[in-house]
Design a protein around this motif. Structure first.
Motif, mmCIF file in Angstrom:
data_model
loop_
_atom_site.group_PDB
_atom_site.id
_atom_site.type_symbol
_atom_site.label_atom_id
_atom_site.label_comp_id
_atom_site.label_asym_id
_atom_site.label_seq_id
_atom_site.Cartn_x
_atom_site.Cartn_y
_atom_site.Cartn_z
ATOM 1 N N ALA A 36 21.124 4.970 27.833
ATOM 2 C CA ALA A 36 19.965 5.407 27.045
ATOM 3 C C ALA A 36 19.955 6.906 26.796
ATOM 4 O O ALA A 36 19.202 7.392 25.944
ATOM 5 N N TRP A 37 20.795 7.655 27.509
ATOM 6 C CA TRP A 37 20.746 9.104 27.396
ATOM 7 C C TRP A 37 21.256 9.626 26.056
ATOM 8 O O TRP A 37 20.992 10.773 25.694
ATOM 9 N N SER A 38 21.974 8.809 25.326
ATOM 10 C CA SER A 38 22.441 9.233 24.005
ATOM 11 C C SER A 38 21.420 8.937 22.911
ATOM 12 O O SER A 38 21.658 9.229 21.737
ATOM 13 N N THR A 39 20.262 8.388 23.279
ATOM 14 C CA THR A 39 19.200 8.089 22.314
ATOM 15 C C THR A 39 18.764 9.360 21.593
ATOM 16 O O THR A 39 18.524 10.389 22.235
ATOM 17 N N GLY A 45 18.643 16.354 15.673
ATOM 18 C CA GLY A 45 20.002 16.692 16.026
ATOM 19 C C GLY A 45 20.318 16.676 17.510
ATOM 20 O O GLY A 45 21.471 16.834 17.902
ATOM 21 N N TRP A 46 19.292 16.484 18.338
ATOM 22 C CA TRP A 46 19.492 16.481 19.786
ATOM 23 C C TRP A 46 19.233 15.102 20.368
ATOM 24 O O TRP A 46 18.254 14.444 19.996
ATOM 25 N N SER A 47 20.090 14.680 21.298
ATOM 26 C CA SER A 47 19.833 13.469 22.068
ATOM 27 C C SER A 47 18.840 13.803 23.184
ATOM 28 O O SER A 47 18.557 14.990 23.445
ATOM 29 N N VAL A 48 18.347 12.766 23.865
ATOM 30 C CA VAL A 48 17.437 13.039 24.982
ATOM 31 C C VAL A 48 18.177 13.796 26.083
ATOM 32 O O VAL A 48 17.582 14.624 26.798
ATOM 33 N N HIS A 49 19.481 13.551 26.224
ATOM 34 C CA HIS A 49 20.282 14.294 27.201
ATOM 35 C C HIS A 49 20.365 15.770 26.822
ATOM 36 O O HIS A 49 20.268 16.664 27.681
ATOM 37 N N ASP A 50 20.512 16.055 25.534
ATOM 38 C CA ASP A 50 20.532 17.434 25.057
ATOM 39 C C ASP A 50 19.225 18.155 25.375
ATOM 40 O O ASP A 50 19.234 19.314 25.815
ATOM 41 N N VAL A 51 18.114 17.479 25.127
ATOM 42 C CA VAL A 51 16.805 18.104 25.373
ATOM 43 C C VAL A 51 16.638 18.401 26.857
ATOM 44 O O VAL A 51 16.121 19.457 27.238
ATOM 45 N N LEU A 52 17.071 17.476 27.698
ATOM 46 C CA LEU A 52 16.995 17.711 29.132
ATOM 47 C C LEU A 52 17.804 18.952 29.517
ATOM 48 O O LEU A 52 17.335 19.805 30.279
ATOM 49 N N ALA A 53 19.018 19.069 28.976
ATOM 50 C CA ALA A 53 19.851 20.242 29.262
ATOM 51 C C ALA A 53 19.174 21.518 28.775
ATOM 52 O O ALA A 53 19.234 22.564 29.443
ATOM 53 N N HIS A 54 18.521 21.455 27.624
ATOM 54 C CA HIS A 54 17.803 22.619 27.102
ATOM 55 C C HIS A 54 16.664 23.021 28.037
ATOM 56 O O HIS A 54 16.436 24.219 28.277
ATOM 57 N N LEU A 55 15.938 22.042 28.571
ATOM 58 C CA LEU A 55 14.853 22.350 29.503
ATOM 59 C C LEU A 55 15.375 23.049 30.756
ATOM 60 O O LEU A 55 14.733 23.964 31.280
ATOM 61 N N ILE A 56 16.533 22.620 31.228
ATOM 62 C CA ILE A 56 17.137 23.265 32.397
ATOM 63 C C ILE A 56 17.541 24.692 32.057
ATOM 64 O O ILE A 56 17.315 25.630 32.835
ATOM 65 N N ASP A 57 18.126 24.864 30.892
ATOM 66 C CA ASP A 57 18.528 26.204 30.457
ATOM 67 C C ASP A 57 17.316 27.123 30.371
ATOM 68 O O ASP A 57 17.355 28.270 30.836
ATOM 69 N N ALA A 58 16.217 26.613 29.805
ATOM 70 C CA ALA A 58 15.001 27.415 29.681
ATOM 71 C C ALA A 58 14.411 27.749 31.046
ATOM 72 O O ALA A 58 13.810 28.812 31.232
ATOM 73 N N ALA A 59 14.587 26.850 32.000
ATOM 74 C CA ALA A 59 14.019 27.045 33.342
ATOM 75 C C ALA A 59 14.817 28.021 34.183
ATOM 76 O O ALA A 59 14.292 28.562 35.165
ATOM 77 N N GLU A 82 22.303 26.026 21.426
ATOM 78 C CA GLU A 82 23.470 25.162 21.571
ATOM 79 C C GLU A 82 24.359 25.634 22.727
ATOM 80 O O GLU A 82 24.917 24.817 23.474
ATOM 81 N N THR A 83 24.467 26.949 22.875
ATOM 82 C CA THR A 83 25.234 27.498 23.992
ATOM 83 C C THR A 83 24.608 27.094 25.324
ATOM 84 O O THR A 83 25.306 26.686 26.260
ATOM 85 N N GLY A 84 23.285 27.198 25.397
ATOM 86 C CA GLY A 84 22.585 26.835 26.623
ATOM 87 C C GLY A 84 22.736 25.367 26.965
ATOM 88 O O GLY A 84 22.921 25.009 28.138
ATOM 89 N N ILE A 85 22.673 24.520 25.971
ATOM 90 C CA ILE A 85 22.846 23.081 26.201
ATOM 91 C C ILE A 85 24.250 22.795 26.720
ATOM 92 O O ILE A 85 24.428 22.035 27.683
ATOM 93 N N ALA A 86 25.242 23.406 26.101
ATOM 94 C CA ALA A 86 26.622 23.179 26.530
ATOM 95 C C ALA A 86 26.844 23.631 27.971
ATOM 96 O O ALA A 86 27.608 23.012 28.721
ATOM 97 N N MET A 87 26.135 24.674 28.394
ATOM 98 C CA MET A 87 26.282 25.191 29.748
ATOM 99 C C MET A 87 25.645 24.267 30.793
ATOM 100 O O MET A 87 26.141 24.150 31.916
ATOM 101 N N LYS A 88 24.550 23.612 30.433
ATOM 102 C CA LYS A 88 23.774 22.856 31.417
ATOM 103 C C LYS A 88 23.968 21.343 31.336
ATOM 104 O O LYS A 88 23.603 20.628 32.267
ATOM 105 N N LYS A 89 24.555 20.853 30.267
ATOM 106 C CA LYS A 89 24.724 19.415 30.101
ATOM 107 C C LYS A 89 25.957 18.937 30.854
ATOM 108 O O LYS A 89 27.081 19.329 30.541
#
Length: 218
Positions: A36-39, A45-59, A82-89
């Protein structure tokens, strides 16, 4: 109807809410199957997994780190995100979720209005939950605080002021109104209005009034 009195937003007031929202999101997502994480999320343009990674990057990104990264990204916020997502995903969604679990009490923040931390928590929380059909109850006062900020902030800075130009917004679950008295009325719950003002889709019928179709169509 709950009455909410605007008392001003400071980081000391924001963090308890943000930390509680992170903890609740970790709990909600702990039962999500890997498939389900690719939903696709509500964030284009972002999957739910991407958004989660973004939240971690922001935190976890400090003010200094944010400034350095933005320079590298040539002040392109989308590129930096996009850089932040790639770092945390992580390759495994469970590993990414564990990163958020370890960041629940983090107090790092970019140099931005404290209300943006509430916007991140609520809007991105729904970006993830709604496509996965996970329901949540949010604290009304902080949601109204986030909505107030989004109504006053331009789209270029992540808000939605232009989207509601000429509209009169009012919430049905709190005492909140925004816009000219003769503006086109739009009514809904605080969380649905927050999503719509932030440029997210909301379910059919979630908003009512003469201006609802225009706001949702935006």
């Amino acid at each position: 109807m709950q009455v909410y009195l605007h008392m001003g937003t400071t980081l000391s007031k924001v963090w308890p809410t943000v930390h509680a929202e992170r903890a609740q999101l970790v709990d909600d997502l702990s039962r999500v199957p890997d498939a389900a994480w690719s939903t696709p999320s509500l964030c284009p343009g972002w999957s739910v997994h991407d958004v989660l990674a973004h939240l971690i990057d922001a935190a976890t990104t400090t003010r200094l780190g944010f400034g350095r990264r933005l320079i590298v990204a040539r002040f392109d916020f989308d590129r930096d995100n996009e850089t932040g997502i790639a770092m945390k995903k992580c390759a495994s969604p469970s590993d990414t979720l564990d990163l958020l679990r370890r960041s629940i009490d983090a107090t790092s923040t970019p140099p931005a209005n404290p209300a943006t931390r509430l916007v991140e928590a609520f809007v991105h929380g729904e970006d993830i939950r709604r496509p996965l059909q996970i329901s949540a109850t949010y604290p009304i006062g902080p949601v109204v605080e986030a909505l107030t900020y989004q109504c006053r902030t331009t789209v270029n800075f992540g808000g939605g002021r232009e989207r509601i130009d000429g509209m009169r917004l009012n919430t049905i679950d709190a005492e909140f109104e925004h816009g000219p008295d003769d503006g086109q009325q739009v009514s809904g719950t605080a969380i649905d209005l927050l999503l719509a003002v932030s440029g997210r889709p909301v379910p059919a019928g979630a908003l009512s009034g003469p201006g609802a179709k225009t706001l949702v169509a935006d």
